[in-house]
Design an enzyme around this catalytic site. Structure first.
Site, PDB file in Angstrom:
ATOM      1  N   GLU A 209       0.838  -1.200   0.000  1.00 46.24           N
ATOM      2  CA  GLU A 209       0.000   0.000   0.000  1.00 46.24           C
ATOM      3  C   GLU A 209       0.867   1.242   0.000  1.00 46.24           C
ATOM      4  O   GLU A 209       1.958   1.247   0.571  1.00 46.24           O
ATOM      5  CB  GLU A 209      -0.865   0.044   1.277  1.00 46.24           C
ATOM      6  CG  GLU A 209      -2.025  -0.899   1.249  1.00 46.24           C
ATOM      7  CD  GLU A 209      -2.855  -0.828   2.538  1.00 46.24           C
ATOM      8  OE1 GLU A 209      -2.618   0.054   3.380  1.00 46.24           O
ATOM      9  OE2 GLU A 209      -3.737  -1.683   2.683  1.00 46.24           O
ATOM     10  N   LYS A 211       2.272   4.611   1.306  1.00 42.70           N
ATOM     11  CA  LYS A 211       2.367   5.224   2.635  1.00 42.70           C
ATOM     12  C   LYS A 211       2.264   6.722   2.455  1.00 42.70           C
ATOM     13  O   LYS A 211       3.159   7.350   1.880  1.00 42.70           O
ATOM     14  CB  LYS A 211       3.688   4.859   3.320  1.00 42.70           C
ATOM     15  CG  LYS A 211       3.777   5.385   4.755  1.00 42.70           C
ATOM     16  CD  LYS A 211       5.046   4.909   5.443  1.00 42.70           C
ATOM     17  CE  LYS A 211       5.016   5.101   6.950  1.00 42.70           C
ATOM     18  NZ  LYS A 211       4.770   6.449   7.419  1.00 42.70           N
ATOM     19  N   ARG A 216      -2.834  10.006  11.016  1.00 36.97           N
ATOM     20  CA  ARG A 216      -3.531   8.747  11.277  1.00 36.97           C
ATOM     21  C   ARG A 216      -4.900   9.054  11.869  1.00 36.97           C
ATOM     22  O   ARG A 216      -5.008   9.884  12.769  1.00 36.97           O
ATOM     23  CB  ARG A 216      -2.716   7.927  12.277  1.00 36.97           C
ATOM     24  CG  ARG A 216      -3.273   6.542  12.591  1.00 36.97           C
ATOM     25  CD  ARG A 216      -2.952   5.602  11.477  1.00 36.97           C
ATOM     26  NE  ARG A 216      -3.314   4.225  11.736  1.00 36.97           N
ATOM     27  CZ  ARG A 216      -2.486   3.301  12.215  1.00 36.97           C
ATOM     28  NH1 ARG A 216      -1.240   3.631  12.544  1.00 36.97           N
ATOM     29  NH2 ARG A 216      -2.875   2.054  12.379  1.00 36.97           N
ATOM     30  N   ARG A 231      -4.004   9.279  16.507  1.00 42.73           N
ATOM     31  CA  ARG A 231      -3.263   8.099  16.971  1.00 42.73           C
ATOM     32  C   ARG A 231      -2.986   8.166  18.466  1.00 42.73           C
ATOM     33  O   ARG A 231      -2.694   7.157  19.088  1.00 42.73           O
ATOM     34  CB  ARG A 231      -1.967   7.900  16.189  1.00 42.73           C
ATOM     35  CG  ARG A 231      -1.004   9.017  16.279  1.00 42.73           C
ATOM     36  CD  ARG A 231       0.266   8.719  15.521  1.00 42.73           C
ATOM     37  NE  ARG A 231       1.108   7.791  16.249  1.00 42.73           N
ATOM     38  CZ  ARG A 231       2.060   7.068  15.714  1.00 42.73           C
ATOM     39  NH1 ARG A 231       2.304   7.158  14.434  1.00 42.73           N
ATOM     40  NH2 ARG A 231       2.793   6.281  16.446  1.00 42.73           N
ATOM     41  N   GLU A 260      -5.761   7.181   6.878  1.00 40.01           N
ATOM     42  CA  GLU A 260      -4.864   8.337   6.865  1.00 40.01           C
ATOM     43  C   GLU A 260      -5.604   9.512   6.231  1.00 40.01           C
ATOM     44  O   GLU A 260      -6.299   9.340   5.225  1.00 40.01           O
ATOM     45  CB  GLU A 260      -3.615   7.963   6.041  1.00 40.01           C
ATOM     46  CG  GLU A 260      -2.456   8.898   6.151  1.00 40.01           C
ATOM     47  CD  GLU A 260      -1.576   8.672   7.394  1.00 40.01           C
ATOM     48  OE1 GLU A 260      -1.907   7.843   8.272  1.00 40.01           O
ATOM     49  OE2 GLU A 260      -0.556   9.365   7.491  1.00 40.01           O
ATOM     50  N   PHE A 307      -7.680   2.267   5.239  1.00 41.50           N
ATOM     51  CA  PHE A 307      -6.925   1.060   4.893  1.00 41.50           C
ATOM     52  C   PHE A 307      -7.245  -0.135   5.790  1.00 41.50           C
ATOM     53  O   PHE A 307      -6.698  -1.219   5.589  1.00 41.50           O
ATOM     54  CB  PHE A 307      -5.414   1.308   4.845  1.00 41.50           C
ATOM     55  CG  PHE A 307      -4.834   2.002   6.058  1.00 41.50           C
ATOM     56  CD1 PHE A 307      -4.739   1.346   7.267  1.00 41.50           C
ATOM     57  CD2 PHE A 307      -4.364   3.303   5.952  1.00 41.50           C
ATOM     58  CE1 PHE A 307      -4.195   1.980   8.363  1.00 41.50           C
ATOM     59  CE2 PHE A 307      -3.817   3.952   7.059  1.00 41.50           C
ATOM     60  CZ  PHE A 307      -3.737   3.283   8.269  1.00 41.50           C
ATOM     61  N   ARG A 379       4.391  -2.799  17.499  1.00 41.46           N
ATOM     62  CA  ARG A 379       5.043  -2.802  16.205  1.00 41.46           C
ATOM     63  C   ARG A 379       5.144  -4.246  15.743  1.00 41.46           C
ATOM     64  O   ARG A 379       6.193  -4.864  15.842  1.00 41.46           O
ATOM     65  CB  ARG A 379       6.421  -2.160  16.294  1.00 41.46           C
ATOM     66  CG  ARG A 379       6.339  -0.708  15.976  1.00 41.46           C
ATOM     67  CD  ARG A 379       7.623   0.019  15.975  1.00 41.46           C
ATOM     68  NE  ARG A 379       7.340   1.388  16.404  1.00 41.46           N
ATOM     69  CZ  ARG A 379       6.806   2.312  15.636  1.00 41.46           C
ATOM     70  NH1 ARG A 379       6.532   2.071  14.381  1.00 41.46           N
ATOM     71  NH2 ARG A 379       6.539   3.504  16.102  1.00 41.46           N
ATOM     72  N   LYS A 385       7.039  -0.959   7.017  1.00 44.03           N
ATOM     73  CA  LYS A 385       7.109   0.248   6.178  1.00 44.03           C
ATOM     74  C   LYS A 385       8.466   0.351   5.502  1.00 44.03           C
ATOM     75  O   LYS A 385       9.482  -0.049   6.072  1.00 44.03           O
ATOM     76  CB  LYS A 385       6.808   1.497   7.004  1.00 44.03           C
ATOM     77  CG  LYS A 385       7.777   1.757   8.127  1.00 44.03           C
ATOM     78  CD  LYS A 385       7.420   3.017   8.911  1.00 44.03           C
ATOM     79  CE  LYS A 385       8.278   3.111  10.158  1.00 44.03           C
ATOM     80  NZ  LYS A 385       8.020   4.253  11.006  1.00 44.03           N
TER      81      LYS A 385
HETATM   82  N1  LIG Z   1      -1.148   2.508   3.939  1.00 41.64           N
HETATM   83  C1  LIG Z   1      -0.838   2.760   5.193  1.00 41.64           C
HETATM   84  N2  LIG Z   1      -0.997   1.809   6.146  1.00 41.64           N
HETATM   85  C2  LIG Z   1      -0.675   2.036   7.433  1.00 41.64           C
HETATM   86  N3  LIG Z   1      -0.192   3.215   7.872  1.00 41.64           N
HETATM   87  C3  LIG Z   1      -0.016   4.205   6.989  1.00 41.64           C
HETATM   88  C4  LIG Z   1      -0.338   4.026   5.616  1.00 41.64           C
HETATM   89  N4  LIG Z   1      -0.063   5.184   4.980  1.00 41.64           N
HETATM   90  C5  LIG Z   1       0.403   6.033   5.886  1.00 41.64           C
HETATM   91  N5  LIG Z   1       0.443   5.472   7.102  1.00 41.64           N
HETATM   92  C6  LIG Z   1       0.963   6.112   8.317  1.00 41.64           C
HETATM   93  O1  LIG Z   1       2.163   5.476   8.671  1.00 41.64           O
HETATM   94  C7  LIG Z   1       2.189   5.137  10.027  1.00 41.64           C
HETATM   95  C8  LIG Z   1       2.743   3.740  10.179  1.00 41.64           C
HETATM   96  O2  LIG Z   1       4.088   3.793  10.511  1.00 41.64           O
HETATM   97  P1  LIG Z   1       4.485   3.703  12.030  1.00 41.64           P
HETATM   98  O3  LIG Z   1       3.632   2.761  12.735  1.00 41.64           O
HETATM   99  O4  LIG Z   1       5.928   3.469  12.093  1.00 41.64           O
HETATM  100  O5  LIG Z   1       4.116   5.149  12.551  1.00 41.64           O
HETATM  101  P2  LIG Z   1       5.065   6.376  12.536  1.00 41.64           P
HETATM  102  O6  LIG Z   1       6.143   6.130  13.502  1.00 41.64           O
HETATM  103  O7  LIG Z   1       4.200   7.566  12.700  1.00 41.64           O
HETATM  104  O8  LIG Z   1       5.669   6.336  11.096  1.00 41.64           O
HETATM  105  P3  LIG Z   1       6.315   7.491  10.312  1.00 41.64           P
HETATM  106  O9  LIG Z   1       7.007   8.395  11.278  1.00 41.64           O
HETATM  107  O10 LIG Z   1       7.229   6.726   9.425  1.00 41.64           O
HETATM  108  O11 LIG Z   1       5.166   8.136   9.614  1.00 41.64           O
HETATM  109  C9  LIG Z   1       0.772   5.149  10.498  1.00 41.64           C
HETATM  110  O12 LIG Z   1       0.675   5.634  11.810  1.00 41.64           O
HETATM  111  C10 LIG Z   1       0.037   6.025   9.502  1.00 41.64           C
HETATM  112  O13 LIG Z   1      -0.138   7.324  10.035  1.00 41.64           O
END
Ligand SMILES: Nc1ncnc2c1ncn2[C@@H]1O[C@H](COP(=O)(O)OP(=O)(O)OP(=O)(O)O)[C@@H](O)[C@H]1O
Length: 517
Positions: A209, A211, A216, A231, A260, A307, A379, A385
């Site tokens: 998917e 990103k 969130r 979140r 998102e 998603f 996690r 990712k």
């Molecule tokens: N297709 C997707 N599926 C899941 N999460 C997604 C997607 N697209 C964007 N996101 C975002 O990416 C985040 C998932 O990465 P992670 O759980 O590491 O959070 P994060 O630390 O906020 O990541 P980052 O700082 O890399 O955005 C989610 O919290 C969401 O906000």
């Protein structure tokens, strides 16, 4: 139970390095708690409650009266005092709160005072102990820790889970269910340096998917009424009428969606992250994040990309495999509101999706297993990712006053990664690079709010502010406590949507960058 018992446990836990020993010491304290005390004990040991309840400035903690000779303060008395202090409002409330804080401190012994100061100053509130605390609850209540973790994910906090586990064991924990209208902790992603490795972590076939770099959102629909949560589980419904309107059109009565939200240009490319985050800006200008207020920035509509679905008209889907949840999502959500996604077993095809996402200005991809359940708050290996460059979310531990053109501004940031073993932070370096005038002004205001003490040029702050850092590598450095330091660290942006408990750990730092000599 006396607050002295909690103070002692807290000191023991801080002083021991092994996870097992920490769990044992926390569990012993919990076992000794009366039923009405367990939730408070858990909250205080993980530094949670008082901060939210009270709002006592650090100044109020400076003039501490002489300590009491013998411990006599009970947990319940302290909690009642905190509730009383939190309820003070109106004219003269600052002075009144200070009086009440001083009266409370006058009843505490020296070690109790030290503990209460750390509790009120937020120094214990790192959330980093959450995993250890969940294990301790399981040990104290003699229930499997997976049951405790699941209940915590569904309830969103440890206190009520501890109460239920200690009172009614597994049966009590099973009472926690997904409730439409109450947000749960979102599922998080692990990281991989490239798509091939992400595929290696999952089974042959996986979903790839886009990103998107937005916000969130967990969207709850209850009897047709739509509510949106961040979140960090804060409700932002009233700020997002267009999101509410879009979701209200869906053919569902009750549902919980994950997705998102992002501000897009007419050609579909993303606006800078600040434009999106301004739309969900909270209480004060400094809380909102840099650029979060004014300049008409907070007006660009947000597009919705769902998603995942965790509940649909009476059916919980948390435990359903990823593919099944996605099929359920596709039945009720039209393509335009779903995250672009390709299911493939071919890493080369996955790489194409990655390249396309990046070419369109997005952050990268999330590779998702088709068969794992929704593992909230962890996690898990179910989502991985992949981004073209690695950045770290670190916590500001202290900051130095600037010189020359930056005179009067808080400039050089001391950056820390989380240490899940100790529940503390490990300093990895300093940086004043990448800071625009706007960021400097914002961080000066914000960090002054968080200040706990000042020596020479350095202001030490509550470890709460998360900043996203780019860097060129990691090198060995005996001068830093973790033995490693970041090379050429520079600020990309602040992450007001993240709490310190969600910052990257020292292990992540080691995993994303090989250590150079
Ligand atoms: N297709 C997707 N599926 C899941 N999460 C997604 C997607 N697209 C964007 N996101 C975002 O990416 C985040 C998932 O990465 P992670 O759980 O590491 O959070 P994060 O630390 O906020 O990541 P980052 O700082 O890399 O955005 C989610 O919290 C969401 O906000």
């Amino acid at each position: 139970m006396l607050i002295a018992d909690i103070a002692r446990t807290s000191a023991d836990v801080a002083a021991t390095s092994g996870r097992k020993a920490k769990v044992a010491s926390l569990a012993e304290c919990l076992r000794a708690a009366e039923p009405g005390e367990a939730a408070i004990v858990v909250a205080y040991l993980s530094g949670e409650l008082p901060q939210r309840q009270i709002g006592v400035g650090y100044a109020a903690l400076r003039d501490v009266p002489p300590p009491a000779p013998e411990p006599s303060l009970t947990v319940l008395a302290v909690d009642a005092a905190f509730t009383g202090i939190g309820a003070v409002s109106g004219a003269g409330s600052v002075a009144r709160r200070r009086e009440l804080v001083a009266a409370l401190f006058g009843r505490a012994t020296r070690p109790e005072q030290d503990f209460l100061i750390r509790l009120l100053a937020g120094e214990l509130r790192q959330g980093a102990l959450d995993g250890v605390m969940a294990e301790a609850i399981a040990a104290a209540a003699e229930v499997p820790s997976a049951e405790v973790r699941r209940a915590v994910m569904l309830r969103g906090s440890l206190g009520p889970v501890a109460t239920a586990a200690l009172a009614d064991g597994v049966a009590g924990l099973r009472g926690f269910a997904l409730e439409v209208g109450r947000p749960i902790k979102p599922m998080l992603a692990a990281s991989a340096p490239d798509v091939d490795e992400a595929f290696g972590k999952l089974k042959a076939e996986a979903a790839v998917e886009w990103k998107l770099d937005g916000i969130r959102a967990q969207i709850h629909v209850s009897g047709g009424e739509v509510r949106v949560f961040t979140r960090t589980l804060d409700e932002i419904t009233s700020r997002l009428p267009e999101v509410v309107a879009a979701v209200r059109e869906l053919p569902v009565r009750d549902a919980v969606f994950d997705g998102e939200l992002i501000a897009l240009r007419p050609d579909g490319s993303p606006h800078p992250f600040q434009i999106t985050s301004a739309r969900t800006a909270t209480r004060t200008a400094t809380d909102a994040g840099p650029g979060g207020r004014g300049k008409g920035k907070g007006t660009v509509p947000l597009a919705v990309f769902l998603f995942d679905v965790l509940h649909l008209d009476g059916h919980d889907l948390l435990d359903a495999p990823g593919a099944e949840r996605n099929a359920a999502l596709a039945e009720v959500v039209p393509e335009g509101l779903r995250m672009p996604r390709v299911v493939t077993a071919d890493p080369a095809r996955a790489k194409e999706v990655f390249d396309e996402a990046v070419a369109r200005g997005h952050e990268g991809v999330v590779v998702k297993s088709l068969d794992t359940p929704y593992t909230a708050g962890r996690r898990g290996a179910g989502w991985v990712k992949v981004k073209p460059r690695h950045t770290l979310d670190l916590v500001v531990l202290a900051v130095e006053w600037g010189h020359g053109r930056r005179q009067g501004l808080l400039s050089n940031l001391h950056l820390g990664a989380r240490d899940p073993e100790t529940g503390g932070f490990v300093m990895l370096g300093k940086t004043f690079k990448g800071l625009t005038d706007e960021l400097l002004a914002w961080q000066t205001a914000k960090l002054r709010e968080l200040a706990v003490r000042e020596d020479d040029w350095t202001v030490h702050v509550r470890p709460e502010l998360v900043v996203e850092i780019a860097f060129d590598g990691v090198q060995r450095s005996p001068r830093y406590p973790g033995g490693i330091a970041l090379r050429f660290a520079r600020v990309l942006r602040y992450r007001p949507d993240k709490s310190a408990a969600e910052a990257d750990t020292i292990d992540t730092v080691r995993a994303v960058a090989p250590v150079m000599d």
